[in-house]
Design an enzyme around this catalytic site. Structure first.
Site, short mmCIF file in Angstrom:
data_model
loop_
_atom_site.label_atom_id
_atom_site.label_comp_id
_atom_site.label_asym_id
_atom_site.label_seq_id
_atom_site.Cartn_x
_atom_site.Cartn_y
_atom_site.Cartn_z
N GLU A 53 -115.48 63.46 -20.23
CA GLU A 53 -116.70 64.08 -20.48
C GLU A 53 -117.91 64.36 -19.18
O GLU A 53 -118.51 65.41 -19.16
CB GLU A 53 -117.35 63.14 -21.53
CG GLU A 53 -116.48 62.97 -22.89
CD GLU A 53 -115.72 61.81 -22.85
OE1 GLU A 53 -115.41 60.95 -23.65
OE2 GLU A 53 -115.39 61.45 -21.55
N CYS A 78 -116.55 56.91 -25.02
CA CYS A 78 -116.78 55.44 -25.26
C CYS A 78 -118.24 55.17 -25.20
O CYS A 78 -119.06 55.90 -24.92
CB CYS A 78 -116.19 54.90 -23.86
SG CYS A 78 -116.93 55.68 -22.29
N SER A 171 -71.57 51.17 -12.44
CA SER A 171 -71.81 52.36 -13.40
C SER A 171 -72.08 53.44 -12.62
O SER A 171 -72.95 54.36 -13.31
CB SER A 171 -73.05 51.93 -14.25
OG SER A 171 -74.26 51.44 -13.33
#
Length: 349
Positions: A53, A78, A171
């Site tokens: 803002e 806020c 993996s």
């Protein structure tokens, strides 16, 4: 209403620019409109810096227009002093005519107080425009506040026949190079990346974002008995790393050992305590990259929010089984031979 959605979508788009940079704050974007023309925009760029803002209002060249302008912001302004002064006060000072908000801030420090402060000052306030989209954008923040833990993403790659590794724990490589690059992007968006002892030992991962542009996450490794060799990449001090164990507390540059009391009682189960500690350290999100043991434990403890699975066309025939998928399929994508499946909890916030 269509114009409200249009401008709020722009605010959401702006908010996304702060991804990976503002945690533990939420991502917030702001658009200021006067007579159907955007006269100012802004977003929260980095934790500790001005909020959306403030940046949007400061971007308006002619401040006199603010008295007849509408401010669109995806999260309630806020009303408290934190790293920066209250945004609600800043809006009031500049005498905005109207404020349109997507989501109320569930942080107890705000929780409707910002909206009430604006209304008490005579500013018209509308809440709920693109509410669902706003919640999805800030799912990490809302989970952190409401569930009192980080947003937890479980990620693994599995073969077409359902294995995550060979019997010897090897993996590499199940997923393709495009999928692996996407994982580096994901790492840049989360506060931390967690792995278990076996993954650390057998894969020796670096867990950085070398294939993407962005911040490196904090590396988190579970090593209860401190049996991992110090020569692993994880312990090279190249980026912040936390090692959770049952033996010692110790802090050195970019490497912290945290002792966790282990036990069979509900109060002393290891992984829930790790997650609790990460929340206390204000980690808003954690991506768990394996192995199957730690992922299965988190699933058993219901400590997860999203599952991301790469499924390749490769078959192993035998090996270490992939975790059992839970949740609701949210998205599916095909990535050059890999299928990416994303699941979310049925009770997603």
């Amino acid at each position: 209403m269509e114009k409200d959605i249009l401008y709020m979508n722009r605010a959401l788009e702006l908010a996304l620019s702060g991804r990976g940079l503002v945690s533990p704050n939420p991502m917030v974007g702001c658009v200021i409109v006067h007579e159907d023309k955007i006269i100012g925009e802004g977003y929260h760029k980095r934790f500790g810096e001005p909020h959306a803002e403030v940046n949007a209002i400061n971007a308006v060249a002619d401040k006199e227009l603010l008295k007849e302008a509408t401010l669109y912001v995806n999260l309630e302004p806020c009303s408290h002093f934190g790293k920066t002064p209250p945004c609600a006060d800043f809006i009031i000072r500049h005498q905005l005519k109207k404020v349109v908000v997507a989501n109320l801030d569930t942080n107890p420090l705000v929780a409707g107080k910002g909206i009430q402060k604006l209304r008490n000052a005579g500013i018209e306030v509308q809440v709920g425009v693109q509410e669902k989209e706003g919640k999805n954008l800030n799912k990490r923040f809302f989970t952190f506040v409401q569930r009192m833990r980080p947003f937890i993403v479980l990620k693994w790659a599995e073969t077409a026949d359902g294995f995550v590794a060979h019997e010897n724990y090897d993996s590499k490589w199940i997923s393709n190079s495009l999928s692996r690059k996407l994982v580096h992007k994901w790492r840049s968006e989360e506060d931390a990346v967690m792995i278990g002892t076996n993954t650390a030992f057998y894969d020796n991962p670096i867990l950085n974002v070398r294939d993407w542009v962005g911040r490196n996450p904090v590396r988190v490794v579970i090593d209860k008995d401190l049996r991992l060799p110090i020569t692993l990449h994880l312990f090279d001090h190249s980026q912040p790393t936390i090692c959770y164990n049952t033996l010692k507390d110790n802090v050195t540059p970019n490497l912290e050992y945290i002792k966790i009391k282990d036990g069979k009682s509900e109060s002393y189960r290891f992984l829930p305590q790790v997650i609790e500690n990460l929340h206390a350290k204000r980690f808003q999100s954690v991506m768990v990259e394996g192995g199957s043991g730690i992922i299965n434990s988190l699933l058993a403890d219901d400590l997860w929010d999203e599952i991301r699975v790469f499924r390749s066309a490769i078959c192993f025939g035998k090996g270490i089984k992939a975790p059992q998928i839970r949740g609701v399929l949210f998205d599916k994508e095909h990535l050059q031979g890999d299928d990416l499946l994303i699941y979310r909890r049925e009770d997603s916030l």
